[in-house]
Design a protein around this motif. Structure first.
Motif, short mmCIF file in Angstrom:
data_model
loop_
_atom_site.label_atom_id
_atom_site.label_comp_id
_atom_site.label_asym_id
_atom_site.label_seq_id
_atom_site.Cartn_x
_atom_site.Cartn_y
_atom_site.Cartn_z
N VAL A 56 0.76 -1.22 0.00
CA VAL A 56 -0.05 -0.13 0.13
C VAL A 56 0.75 1.30 -0.02
O VAL A 56 0.63 2.07 -0.75
CB VAL A 56 -1.11 -0.12 1.01
CG1 VAL A 56 -1.56 1.38 1.21
CG2 VAL A 56 -1.93 -1.18 1.20
N GLU A 57 1.71 1.08 0.75
CA GLU A 57 2.83 2.30 0.91
C GLU A 57 3.24 2.70 -0.52
O GLU A 57 3.36 3.86 -1.03
CB GLU A 57 3.98 1.93 1.82
CG GLU A 57 3.50 2.08 3.33
CD GLU A 57 4.40 1.39 4.24
OE1 GLU A 57 4.38 1.82 5.41
OE2 GLU A 57 5.47 1.00 3.74
N GLN A 58 3.87 1.61 -1.35
CA GLN A 58 4.49 1.81 -2.60
C GLN A 58 3.21 2.54 -3.51
O GLN A 58 3.59 3.25 -4.34
CB GLN A 58 5.17 0.39 -3.30
CG GLN A 58 6.11 0.05 -2.38
CD GLN A 58 6.50 -1.20 -2.65
OE1 GLN A 58 5.80 -2.19 -3.09
NE2 GLN A 58 7.74 -1.55 -2.26
N ARG A 59 2.14 2.11 -3.36
CA ARG A 59 1.15 2.43 -4.21
C ARG A 59 0.78 3.80 -4.19
O ARG A 59 0.39 4.74 -5.03
CB ARG A 59 -0.25 1.55 -4.30
CG ARG A 59 0.04 0.19 -4.56
CD ARG A 59 -1.18 -0.76 -4.73
NE ARG A 59 -2.13 -0.17 -5.86
CZ ARG A 59 -3.32 -0.92 -6.08
NH1 ARG A 59 -3.75 -1.99 -5.37
NH2 ARG A 59 -4.06 -0.59 -7.16
N ILE A 60 0.53 4.18 -2.84
CA ILE A 60 0.47 5.67 -2.34
C ILE A 60 1.30 6.58 -2.92
O ILE A 60 1.12 7.61 -3.44
CB ILE A 60 0.03 5.84 -0.85
CG1 ILE A 60 -1.07 5.02 -0.60
CG2 ILE A 60 -0.01 7.23 -0.49
CD1 ILE A 60 -1.87 5.28 0.79
N ALA A 61 2.55 6.07 -2.57
CA ALA A 61 3.77 6.93 -3.25
C ALA A 61 3.97 7.17 -4.71
O ALA A 61 4.09 8.32 -4.96
CB ALA A 61 5.14 6.28 -2.77
N ASP A 62 3.47 6.18 -5.38
CA ASP A 62 3.33 6.19 -6.70
C ASP A 62 2.20 7.07 -7.27
O ASP A 62 2.39 8.10 -8.03
CB ASP A 62 3.02 5.09 -7.63
CG ASP A 62 4.41 3.99 -7.38
OD1 ASP A 62 5.53 4.22 -7.13
OD2 ASP A 62 4.21 2.80 -7.51
N LEU A 63 1.22 7.07 -6.72
CA LEU A 63 0.09 8.00 -6.81
C LEU A 63 0.48 9.45 -6.63
O LEU A 63 0.04 10.25 -7.51
CB LEU A 63 -1.21 7.71 -6.08
CG LEU A 63 -2.12 6.44 -6.61
CD1 LEU A 63 -3.01 6.09 -5.49
CD2 LEU A 63 -2.68 6.91 -7.93
N GLU A 64 1.18 9.67 -5.55
CA GLU A 64 1.47 11.02 -5.21
C GLU A 64 2.79 11.36 -5.60
O GLU A 64 3.00 12.42 -5.79
CB GLU A 64 1.68 11.36 -3.82
CG GLU A 64 0.30 11.06 -2.93
CD GLU A 64 -0.73 12.32 -2.95
OE1 GLU A 64 -0.16 13.27 -3.98
OE2 GLU A 64 -1.89 12.18 -2.58
#
Length: 401
Positions: A56-64
């Motif tokens: 989840v952390e990686q996906r949120i970082a990618d989105l932002e």
């Protein structure tokens, strides 16, 4: 043998598993030394590592579009971690006066008792906001500026780019972008050091998970992750699993919410029983120019004031048949509240007035229902509870978007 010490398992499932591990074992000492050398495929202990969090952390970082992100058990835990990680006793921090009510509680009951000085900046007037921020930036003790863009519940904006220029390179700028979601706002483009989300809202999106996250540079996130490691403010692996599920549908949900809320906002603005509507899609938004610069989409929360007193407003909300009367937003179900008697019930009348929380202010978070369904519900509620001489006519008329 009670424990065989080894296990197999299916590894090619489409849906990722939930990792509930507390301990991570090693085949031998050399294997452990591999972890010490930086082998990211190995975990050390459940307070530090969990594959469910990491995904989840990686996906949120990618989105932002930041280097990394760190997950917390709630949005308030994320906000508190930012304050306590990057400010120390004697430091000054700034925050938006018109913001989530519990942020004020963290400032008053956690930050200030630990020696921080906190200054609330009123963001309704952008020029005055910048003037006060410049004054703070001249002080050596100033460390951190925390913005909420858009704000709760009036959806006020702040010129993030101007704030970055005023702060210079040595002060930290954090933006709570929960109301915009990661899809409709790009704080990193305008120089924010980190962006904060209550994942309980749009990212989780189903009213069944509580979590928070901060995205930022590797240096920023390393410090926040160290804070989490030490204090144990860790998310539940099951919550991370649900967030990972919800991220798959974030774009679809946000598109629906934005279109639905925009149509409802235009409807409400056309009605004589509505005094004022707050939604970022409206040209009448008090910060419409800032909206055009800093948002590239409109989320699903709107606030509106009725031409009514407290009792009539409560009757209108009670007469609605679709929305659930509750706090929160970003769920697949429509949620509504009369703010003065629900979220702000402990706040004095004088303080509510200073914050623009009138007795007739209502906040609606649209869900997966259609705009037509919600508008029809508001028409029947208005006909039953507000000025019937006007409302009865409105119910019979076809509103055209």
């Amino acid at each position: 043998m009670v424990n065989s010490g080894r296990h197999g398992g299916i590894t090619n499932g489409v849906v990722e598993p939930v990792w509930h591990n507390v301990e991570y074992s090693y085949t031998d000492t050399a294997n452990f030394r591999g972890w010490l050398a930086g082998d990211a495929t190995l975990g050390r202990y459940g307070r530090y590592h969990n594959p469910s969090w990491r995904r989840v952390e990686q996906r949120i970082a990618d989105l932002e579009e930041y280097d990394d992100a760190v997950l917390f058990p709630s949005g308030m835990a994320a906000l508190t971690a930012v304050l306590l990680t990057f400010a120390r006793a004697g430091d000054t921090v700034a925050y938006c006066r018109h913001s989530y009510r519990q942020l004020h509680a963290v400032i008053n009951e956690v930050a200030e008792p630990h020696g921080l000085t906190a200054v609330a900046l009123d963001q309704r007037d952008p020029d005055e906001f910048d003037r006060l921020l410049k004054k703070l930036a001249a002080e050596d003790s100033f460390r951190l500026c925390l913005l909420e863009v858009p704000s709760n519940p009036h959806l006020y904006m702040v010129d993030v780019e101007s704030a970055r220029q005023i702060l210079g390179p040595d002060r930290l700028l954090a933006v709570d972008s929960t109301f915009a979601s990661p899809l409709f706002s790009d704080p990193h483009r305008f120089g924010a050091d980190m962006v904060i989300h209550s994942c309980t809202k749009y990212i989780g999106g189903h009213g069944d998970v509580m979590a928070g996250a901060v995205a930022g540079s590797s240096e920023v996130i390393d410090r926040l992750r160290r804070f989490r490691d030490i204090t144990g403010v860790i998310p539940d692996p099951g919550a991370a699993f649900l967030l990972n599920r919800s991220l798959d549908t974030l774009r679809i949900r946000m598109r629906h919410y934005g279109e639905t809320a925009s149509e409802i906002a235009r409807f409400l603005e056309s009605q004589p029983w509505v005094r004022q509507v707050f939604h970022t899609s409206l040209p009448s938004h008090p910060h419409a120019e800032l909206v055009s610069r800093f948002l590239h989409g409109h989320a699903g929360v709107l606030a509106f004031e009725l031409e009514a007193d407290e009792a009539a407003t409560a009757a209108f909300v009670d007469a609605l048949e679709i929305p659930y009367m509750t706090s929160g937003f970003g769920s697949t179900r429509s949620l509504i509240e009369q703010l003065s008697v629900f979220t702000f019930y402990r706040v004095s009348a004088a303080e509510r007035e200073s914050l623009g929380i009138t007795d007739s202010l209502v906040r609606l978070s649209v869900g997966m229902e259609t705009a037509d369904e919600l508008i029809a519900d508001m028409k029947q509620a208005a006909a039953r509870t507000l000025d019937t001489s006007r409302s009865a006519v409105l119910v019979q008329e076809e509103w055209k978007p």
